[in-house]
Write an enzyme that holds these catalytic residues in place. Structure first.
Site, PDB file in Angstrom:
ATOM      1  CB  SER A 266      -4.284   4.960   3.221  1.00 33.34           C
ATOM      2  OG  SER A 266      -4.767   4.029   3.456  1.00 33.34           O
ATOM      3  CE  LYS A 267       0.832   3.715  -3.748  1.00 30.81           C
ATOM      4  NZ  LYS A 267       0.013   3.534  -5.173  1.00 30.81           N
ATOM      5  NE  ARG A 268      -1.359   0.434   6.534  1.00 32.17           N
ATOM      6  CZ  ARG A 268      -2.246   0.250   6.592  1.00 32.17           C
ATOM      7  NH1 ARG A 268      -2.702  -0.872   6.828  1.00 32.17           N
ATOM      8  NH2 ARG A 268      -2.303   1.123   7.629  1.00 32.17           N
ATOM      9  CE  LYS A 269      -7.279   2.420   6.079  1.00 32.94           C
ATOM     10  NZ  LYS A 269      -7.666   3.011   7.167  1.00 32.94           N
ATOM     11  CG  ASP A 276      -0.317   0.232  -7.695  1.00 33.53           C
ATOM     12  OD1 ASP A 276       0.620  -0.572  -8.774  1.00 33.53           O
ATOM     13  OD2 ASP A 276      -0.215   1.054  -7.419  1.00 33.53           O
TER      14      ASP A 276
END
Ligand code: GLU
Length: 496
Positions: A266-269, A276
């Site tokens: 996910s964006k967080r993981k 990025d």
């Protein structure tokens, strides 16, 4: 390593390998997409074939304006330059699907003529009602094939009256569809679980399935290497190839990439975009190497491999069907190895803008030379470019604070006196080279009977404010005599 037999990768003798990366510009290029692009790239290079880039932009509702440039920039930054595609051209141009609408519409008409497809005039309201009914009765959802057998007269009438319609594919009512996946082996689907999917939408844009198959054929793609999430689309594609009377390419579905904790990316993981990763201080060659090992291994214990080594070793046989985990610690470790071996001159452009922005450095020739020296010292101890950038402060500006615990220990009762002694000795040498400095410290240590191990951290703390960093004498040389003396004198004043 033994030469792989090409038949394993299903390369027919005499055929030129052609593969493609076919992103949809619905967002930025993330690691999963980059890994697919990279496997295609390596496969093409390994077998002397072509790597194409094709933009699948037929879902206008999900189009993201600046996604295209970002995709191109990300691929180029990683070194995944395409042989044919947008901004490059090639014999199959255009490589952008929204510029090829006529081709898909012609092909859909051909399928209607051969009775493999049909126009469907059902309205969105009707489809919603059908769906609601199906959900209520707990049965399978999907198009109820209402228009599949419309009388020819009704179809003609509707078309004449420009009644909005889509074109649907006629899924065989019984039987099964199967294909050999080069990574997962034989895969089978029952036709009765597939519904009559749309080929052309009301706006005349093709669906992913239609455009993907038509283009893979048109662009002479021999192998489709794509993420696992597309596997459920493949039976539809295989049926389309059959309906057209075309031979399907070979399929290889690449294993899922999981987050470090084993969950979904996910964006967080971990699901960050390639850019990025760039911003987080990773080098393209390190990310390239790291991505190549997500689901593939050379079959020996090598991990750090150059593009050439990867190209020579790559084969689909060694791609695992099992999910692979994105281990950021490993990426950092690998990045550190690549940082250390990068020529410092080439790292200058990566760090200079940040150093300038902080006011640490200007543009003159001598600063570039100075920067190279600083990078020489720091790159071997930095895992990321950003770490190198941050840890360079002491080479450019005087410390304004000193590590508290270390200051208690090293700025003790004798410190002022010792630093004065050192400073006096340093004044006397003109050649501020690290070898000379080391000699000087050894002499002081001997003549004063002070262990060198206690002289070094004291000076280090005084000139940098911290206790870790590159070798003290190299550091002093790079900081320069005048700066070193001023910093030591500041500490002496502070202590007295
Ligand atoms: N456009 C699809 C994507 O966004 C391509 C899938 C494929 O390679 O067939 O990933």
């Amino acid at each position: 390593m033994a030469e792989k037999s090409t038949s394993v990768n299903s390369i027919k003798p005499g055929t030129r390998v052609r593969v493609r990366f076919a992103p949809s510009p619905t967002g930025y290029l993330h690691v999963g997409g980059a890994r697919s692009a990279l496997f295609n790239f390596l496969f093409a290079r390994r077998y002397g074939g072509d790597f194409l880039l094709r933009i699948e932009d037929t879902d206008r509702s999900r189009f993201v304006e600046d996604a295209l440039t970002e995709i191109y920039d990300s691929l180029r930054w990683l070194g995944l330059d395409w042989d044919e595609g947008p901004e490059k051209g090639g014999p199959c141009a255009s490589y952008i699907q929204s510029e090829r609408l006529d081709i898909y519409n012609e092909m859909a008409d051909a399928l209607i003529n051969t009775n493999f497809a049909y126009p469907c005039f059902c309205t969105a309201e009707r489809l919603a009602e059908v769906r609601a009914e199906q959900e209520k009765s707990g049965g399978a959802t999907g198009y109820d094939r209402h228009c599949r057998e419309l009388p020819a007269g009704a179809v003609e009438e509707n078309l004449k009256n420009n009644v909005p319609h889509v074109v649907r594919f006629k899924i065989p009512l019984a039987g099964k569809v199967e294909f050999d996946d080069l990574i997962r082996g034989k895969i089978e689907y029952r036709c009765d679980v597939l519904d009559d999917f749309v080929l052309i939408k009301t706006d005349k844009f093709p669906t992913y399935h239609m455009a993907n198959v038509v283009d893979d054929r048109d662009m002479k793609i021999t192998h489709v290497l794509r993420g696992d999430e597309w596997i459920a689309s493949t039976p539809r594609h295989v049926l389309l190839y059959e309906a057209f009377g075309w031979e399907a390419p070979a399929f290889a579905h690449l294993p899922v990439i999981l987050a470090p904790d084993g969950g979904k990316l996910s964006k967080r993981k971990g699901a960050a975009s390639v850019m990025d990763y760039k911003r987080a201080g990773f080098l393209p060659e390190a990310l390239f190497n790291f991505l190549a090992l997500l689901g593939w291994a050379p079959g020996d214990d090598r991990e750090k491999m150059s593009v050439e080594e990867l190209t020579a070793a790559f084969s689909l046989e060694q791609v695992s069907p099992k999910a692979s985990v994105l281990d950021e610690k490993k990426l950092e470790w690998m990045n550190g190895l690549y940082m250390a071996e990068r020529p410092s001159e080439s790292l200058v452009e990566e760090v200079l803008p940040a150093w300038k922005e902080r006011g640490w450095i200007s543009d003159s020739r001598s600063t570039i030379e100075h920067a190279v020296k600083v990078i020489d010292l720091l790159k071997v101890r930095s895992r990321r470019v950003t770490e190198l950038i941050d840890s360079a402060a002491c080479f450019f500006v005087d410390p304004t604070e000193y590590e508290e615990k270390a200051a208690k220990k090293h700025f003790n009762a004798e410190a002022a006196q010792r630093l004065s002694l050192i400073s006096g000795e340093l004044e006397t040498i003109d050649d501020f080279a690290h070898t000379k400095l080391e000699e000087l410290y050894r002499n002081i240590s001997e003549s004063q009977s002070i262990p060198i191990g206690s002289l070094i951290p004291q000076t280090r703390l005084a000139i940098s404010g911290v206790t870790n960093g590159p070798g003290l004498f190299e550091m002093m040389e790079a900081i320069g005599k005048e700066n070193v003396l001023r910093r030591i004198s500041t500490v002496i004043k502070m202590l007295s």
